[in-house]
Scaffold this active site. Structure first.
Site, short mmCIF file in Angstrom:
data_model
loop_
_atom_site.label_atom_id
_atom_site.label_comp_id
_atom_site.label_asym_id
_atom_site.label_seq_id
_atom_site.Cartn_x
_atom_site.Cartn_y
_atom_site.Cartn_z
N HIS A 69 4.60 5.12 -0.40
CA HIS A 69 3.18 5.34 -0.70
C HIS A 69 2.31 4.84 0.44
CE1 HIS A 69 4.01 1.20 -1.94
NE2 HIS A 69 2.77 0.97 -1.53
N HIS A 153 -1.12 3.77 6.44
CA HIS A 153 0.31 3.87 6.80
C HIS A 153 1.17 3.96 5.54
CE1 HIS A 153 -0.22 -0.26 5.59
NE2 HIS A 153 1.07 -0.25 5.29
P1 2AM Z 1 1.86 -1.75 2.18
O1 2AM Z 1 0.70 -0.93 1.75
O2 2AM Z 1 1.87 -2.05 3.62
O3 2AM Z 1 3.17 -1.17 1.78
C1 2AM Z 1 2.14 -3.91 -3.16
O4 2AM Z 1 2.41 -5.13 -2.58
C2 2AM Z 1 1.58 -2.94 -2.16
O5 2AM Z 1 0.28 -3.35 -1.74
C3 2AM Z 1 2.40 -2.80 -0.91
O6 2AM Z 1 2.52 -1.44 -0.68
C4 2AM Z 1 1.64 -3.58 0.15
O7 2AM Z 1 1.74 -3.20 1.48
C5 2AM Z 1 0.24 -3.56 -0.35
N1 2AM Z 1 -0.43 -4.83 -0.11
C6 2AM Z 1 -0.01 -6.05 -0.50
N2 2AM Z 1 -0.91 -6.99 -0.17
C7 2AM Z 1 -1.92 -6.36 0.47
C8 2AM Z 1 -3.14 -6.78 1.07
N3 2AM Z 1 -3.52 -8.06 1.07
N4 2AM Z 1 -3.91 -5.84 1.66
C9 2AM Z 1 -3.55 -4.55 1.66
N5 2AM Z 1 -2.42 -4.09 1.11
C10 2AM Z 1 -1.60 -4.99 0.53
#
Ligand code: 2AM
Length: 221
Positions: A69, A153
């Site tokens: 995702h 991304h």
């Molecule tokens: P990702 O988008 O790079 O994959 C659950 O943890 C999802 O939320 C993951 O997909 C993660 O990274 C994203 N995520 C976790 N913490 C975050 C943050 N502080 N800011 C933005 N995205 C975050």
């Protein structure tokens, strides 16, 4: 807890449809396999291993968790600033449940993460939080000066002990270095042109962007 706060998800984002997930995982595995064999990569192996002459198997190096995702807003069930406003945003509510095509324009690896860069369209940009890049400033100081959507991304995998939030930071860092200029010559590969950005950072800009149908929705739990 008031009802409205219970309703805010862990995060909002575009969730890639199952058939395309498989294709992207294959392409990224092929890329890692190829990268591993390149002399240019071997020359900088120490970035990954910390020791000279130590081998690394990139296909085993990253662990992938869950379904693919592109996170738009991480809300953590409402505890993150701006989550409630995002959840109630008209554009968000209107797009919720709809499918659109994500354009994956590059693959990148660092000693921490592997991911795909998403280039958002004019129609998709309104779903991107205005402060997403600025939010990363404490980790990547140049992030706030990058265009809106730069952080978009898909996380494809993380090294042992690395959280997926790192993937967006790694992408922003590469884009900041790209903006600074002064890189070497790209290596032309079948899939596109490969550039090294020091400290184990590599980006393959795809000759043909990969189009990935994805559903704009949210993840609870
Ligand atoms: P990702 O988008 O790079 O994959 C659950 O943890 C999802 O939320 C993951 O997909 C993660 O990274 C994203 N995520 C976790 N913490 C975050 C943050 N502080 N800011 C933005 N995205 C975050």
């Amino acid at each position: 807890v008031p009802h409205e706060e219970v309703d805010i998800p862990l995060y909002f984002g575009w969730f890639l449809l199952a058939a395309v997930q498989e294709k992207i995982r294959c392409t990224s595995m092929d890329f890692l396999k190829t990268l591993d064999t390149l002399d240019a990569f071997k020359k900088h192996l120490i970035d990954f291993t910390g020791k000279p002459d130590k081998e690394v198997d990139l296909e085993q190096y990253y662990k992938s968790k869950g379904s693919l995702h592109c996170t738009t807003k991480f809300c953590n069930h409402g505890t993150v600033e701006g989550s409630k406003d995002y959840a109630q945003n008209t554009a968000v509510q209107k797009a919720y449940g709809s499918v659109s095509e994500l354009s994956l324009t590059a693959l990148f690896v660092t000693p921490r993460t592997v991911g795909a860069r998403v280039s958002l369209t004019e129609e998709q940009l309104p779903l991107w939080p205005a402060d997403a890049e600025k939010e990363a400033e404490s980790v990547v100081p140049a992030a706030a000066s990058l265009p809106r959507g730069s952080r978009a991304h898909v996380t494809l995998g993380c090294a042992e002990g690395v959280e997926p939030v790192q993937t967006g930071f790694d992408l922003l860092q590469i884009l900041a270095l790209q903006k600074d200029g002064q890189q070497g010559e790209p290596l032309e590969m079948e899939l596109g042109s490969l550039m090294y950005y020091s400290e184990g950072r590599w980006m393959l800009t795809l000759r043909e962007p990969m189009s990935a149908p994805a559903c704009f929705s949210s993840f609870y739990a």
